[in-house]
Design a protein around this motif. Structure first.
Motif, PDB file in Angstrom:
ATOM      1  N   PRO A 316       0.859  -1.262  -0.337  1.00 46.68           N
ATOM      2  CA  PRO A 316      -0.174   0.085   0.070  1.00 46.68           C
ATOM      3  C   PRO A 316       0.867   1.437  -0.133  1.00 46.68           C
ATOM      4  CG  PRO A 316       0.098  -1.954   1.660  1.00 46.68           C
ATOM      5  CD  PRO A 316       0.590  -2.007   1.198  1.00 46.68           C
ATOM      6  N   GLY A 317       0.362   2.032  -0.812  1.00 49.59           N
ATOM      7  CA  GLY A 317       0.848   3.539  -1.087  1.00 49.59           C
ATOM      8  C   GLY A 317       0.759   5.142   0.048  1.00 49.59           C
ATOM      9  N   ARG A 318       0.809   5.377  -0.839  1.00 45.54           N
ATOM     10  CA  ARG A 318      -0.053   6.934  -0.566  1.00 45.54           C
ATOM     11  C   ARG A 318      -2.210   7.135   0.003  1.00 45.54           C
ATOM     12  NH1 ARG A 318      -0.379  12.532  -2.196  1.00 45.54           N
ATOM     13  NH2 ARG A 318       0.533  11.467  -4.513  1.00 45.54           N
ATOM     14  N   GLY A 319      -2.449   7.374   0.811  1.00 45.99           N
ATOM     15  CA  GLY A 319      -3.915   7.092   0.679  1.00 45.99           C
ATOM     16  C   GLY A 319      -4.490   5.803   1.045  1.00 45.99           C
ATOM     17  N   VAL A 320      -4.022   5.069   1.218  1.00 43.40           N
ATOM     18  CA  VAL A 320      -4.253   3.165   0.684  1.00 43.40           C
ATOM     19  C   VAL A 320      -3.641   2.616   2.312  1.00 43.40           C
ATOM     20  CG1 VAL A 320      -3.750   1.112   0.154  1.00 43.40           C
ATOM     21  CG2 VAL A 320      -4.208   3.178  -1.108  1.00 43.40           C
ATOM     22  N   VAL A 340      -9.236   2.399   1.453  1.00 48.83           N
ATOM     23  CA  VAL A 340      -8.282   3.251   1.653  1.00 48.83           C
ATOM     24  C   VAL A 340      -8.243   3.901   3.104  1.00 48.83           C
ATOM     25  CG1 VAL A 340      -9.321   3.565  -0.372  1.00 48.83           C
ATOM     26  CG2 VAL A 340     -10.282   4.843   1.436  1.00 48.83           C
ATOM     27  N   LEU A 349      -6.512   6.092  -8.649  1.00 52.48           N
ATOM     28  CA  LEU A 349      -5.809   4.910  -8.320  1.00 52.48           C
ATOM     29  C   LEU A 349      -4.699   4.290  -9.114  1.00 52.48           C
ATOM     30  CD1 LEU A 349      -5.929   3.147  -5.543  1.00 52.48           C
ATOM     31  CD2 LEU A 349      -7.426   1.266  -7.324  1.00 52.48           C
ATOM     32  N   GLU A 386       3.683  -0.627  -5.951  1.00 49.34           N
ATOM     33  CA  GLU A 386       3.067   0.143  -5.219  1.00 49.34           C
ATOM     34  C   GLU A 386       1.673   0.262  -5.250  1.00 49.34           C
ATOM     35  OE1 GLU A 386       4.395   3.582  -2.315  1.00 49.34           O
ATOM     36  OE2 GLU A 386       3.651   4.899  -4.287  1.00 49.34           O
ATOM     37  N   ARG A 388      -1.505   3.034  -5.236  1.00 52.40           N
ATOM     38  CA  ARG A 388      -1.539   4.608  -3.938  1.00 52.40           C
ATOM     39  C   ARG A 388      -3.263   5.068  -4.598  1.00 52.40           C
ATOM     40  NH1 ARG A 388       1.829   5.504  -7.646  1.00 52.40           N
ATOM     41  NH2 ARG A 388       1.648   6.552  -9.507  1.00 52.40           N
ATOM     42  N   LEU A 389      -3.273   6.460  -3.295  1.00 50.42           N
ATOM     43  CA  LEU A 389      -4.095   7.341  -4.374  1.00 50.42           C
ATOM     44  C   LEU A 389      -3.543   8.254  -4.513  1.00 50.42           C
ATOM     45  CD1 LEU A 389      -7.137   7.189  -1.905  1.00 50.42           C
ATOM     46  CD2 LEU A 389      -6.588   6.557  -4.148  1.00 50.42           C
ATOM     47  N   GLU A 390      -3.997   9.620  -5.594  1.00 51.38           N
ATOM     48  CA  GLU A 390      -3.380  10.648  -6.183  1.00 51.38           C
ATOM     49  C   GLU A 390      -4.826  11.679  -6.402  1.00 51.38           C
ATOM     50  OE1 GLU A 390      -0.771  11.528  -8.651  1.00 51.38           O
ATOM     51  OE2 GLU A 390       0.473   9.508  -8.125  1.00 51.38           O
TER      52      GLU A 390
END
Ligand code: FAD
Length: 393
Positions: A316-320, A340, A349, A386, A388-390
């Motif tokens: 999991p990366g950013r926001g996950v 999330v 995503l 990874e 992640r969310l952006e």
């Protein structure tokens, strides 16, 4: 049951289900509300109806079922030691074991609420069992701490049984359960939901006679001056579920601290050869349909010996908050499940370089992303991927 049926269907010679309860079906037996099976059976069923469809298939399939049989130990080979009221202490050696032991509820001890230890403080799932299976009413004036799905469903159930549900209190700034349950279990019955709030004291010695609730700031510190006493004779706790992994951990299976369940590849193969895991013991699911789907994957792989404890790592990366599976061992199509960290609108995503557009995401709704064979083959060439969310532009 889904795993056992799939294993049998994939050609396993001998399949056995070990169940500590006196009947098959697990938690479904006490979930007498509807809302099960929309994906799997394309119908809206109650929990016992959903379970019964599987029980009937199991009965026709030649699968051995050992009821009232509690698994005590799992050791590599794999070997299982269990105790049964019919057979005493029994040992099973198997080519593969699928762990599907579900999860348990977090209790008062896990969240440290001050006060005495009066009667009338119980978890929402225990209250559900009392009402729906034992025929007992746990109380008349109820406060529910936590807005997870079990708490929401019990708010409605208690109201239908004649209790007054005075408040559902949630520490997060948003409801923790599914949006459909907030609408159908609280709003339809005019039950107030207090967000960014918690219970800071339990009153009463023999029996609970009230709670003090208060608002919390974004750091979850109590905002002084917001304390309020609510008289009640029952406090239900719906403050989270923990995958039931004492046996797997003691057996040496590697666990993911984020899910509380084993780390697995896309076949649900754990870090121990021949040991698979599926359902709530792996990660907490909101829909039983996905539990059955996962059971099928694990059962088929267990029969065919698929899976490995090596492969491309998925993290999991950013926001996950978490992803399942944790690694990819082949290049077959598969579904990636993830949750999330917080609700967000209009996010993108990313799975490695692959972008999946999602308008809105919420922690309460598990995301299920289909990965094609070609995409899986591309991911499989990497060492680490990874998710992640952006923010969407
Ligand atoms: C209150 C509530 C409401 C829900 N509402 C919905 C809904 O509306 N729609 C929906 O789709 N889903 C709903 N769900 C979710 C869904 O029902 C569950 O996620 C799913 O049934 C879990 O299945 P499982 O097999 O992983 O676990 P479980 O059903 O918990 O089964 C685990 C089994 O393992 C057995 N076991 C555990 N340890 C041992 C041991 N050591 N030895 C032998 N046996 C053992 C247990 O007795 C149990 O039978 C709800 C769940 C709850 C709790």
């Amino acid at each position: 049951m889904a795993a056992a049926l799939a294993a049998k269907g994939a050609g396993a010679g001998k399949v056995a289900i070990l169940e500590r309860a006196g009947e098959l079906g697990g938690i479904l037996n006490q979930c007498i509300h509807n809302g099960f099976g929309l994906h799997w059976f394309k119908e809206e069923l109650t929990g016992p109806e959903y379970a019964t469809r599987f029980v009937q298939q199991v009965q026709r399939s030649g699968i051995d079922t050992y009821l009232n049989t509690m698994v005590l130990e799992l050791t590599p080979q794999p070997r299982i030691t269990a105790v049964s009221s019919d057979y005493g202490l029994v040992e099973f050696t198997a080519r593969s074991v699928v762990f599907a032991a579900g999860c348990r509820e977090r209790t008062r001890g896990a969240i440290n609420i001050p006060g005495f230890r009066p009667a009338g403080v119980l978890t929402a799932g225990t209250a559900q069992r009392y009402i729906n299976i034992e025929g007992f009413m746990p109380g008349r004036e109820v406060v529910i701490l936590g807005s997870g799905d079990i708490g929401l469903i019990m708010a409605r159930r208690l109201t239908l049984e004649g209790a007054k549900v005075k408040a559902v209190i949630e520490i997060l700034p948003y409801a923790a359960g599914l949006a459909r349950n907030v609408a159908q279990c609280l709003e339809d019955f005019h039950i107030p939901l207090y967000l960014s709030s918690t219970v800071i004291n339990i009153h009463g010695q023999e029996r609970i006679n009230g709670v003090t609730m208060a608002q919390v700031d974004p750091d979850r510190a109590v905002v002084s001056g917001t304390e309020r006493f609510i008289p009640c004779d029952t406090l239900l706790l719906s403050v989270g579920l923990i995958p039931e992994n004492e046996l797997t951990a003691a057996g040496g299976v590697k666990l993911d601290p984020r899910t509380g369940g084993p780390t697995v590849d896309e076949y649900r193969h754990t870090s121990i050869p021949g040991v698979y895991a599926c359902g709530n013991v792996l990660h907490v699911h909101d829909l039983v349909d996905y539990v059955s789907e996962e059971g099928e994957i694990a059962g088929t792989a267990a029969a065919l010996g698929y899976g490995s404890h090596e492969g491309t790592e998925i993290v999991p990366g950013r926001g996950v908050r978490y992803v399942v599976p944790h690694r990819l061992s082949a290049a077959q199509p598969f579904n990636l499940y993830l949750r999330v960290v917080e609700p967000q609108e209009r996010v993108r995503l990313f799975i490695g370089d692959k972008q999946v557009v999602k308008r809105n995401v919420k922690p309460s709704e598990m995301l299920r992303i289909g990965i094609s064979a070609q995409e899986a083959a591309e991911l499989r060439r990497l060492k680490r991927v990874e998710v992640r969310l952006e923010e969407a532009p």
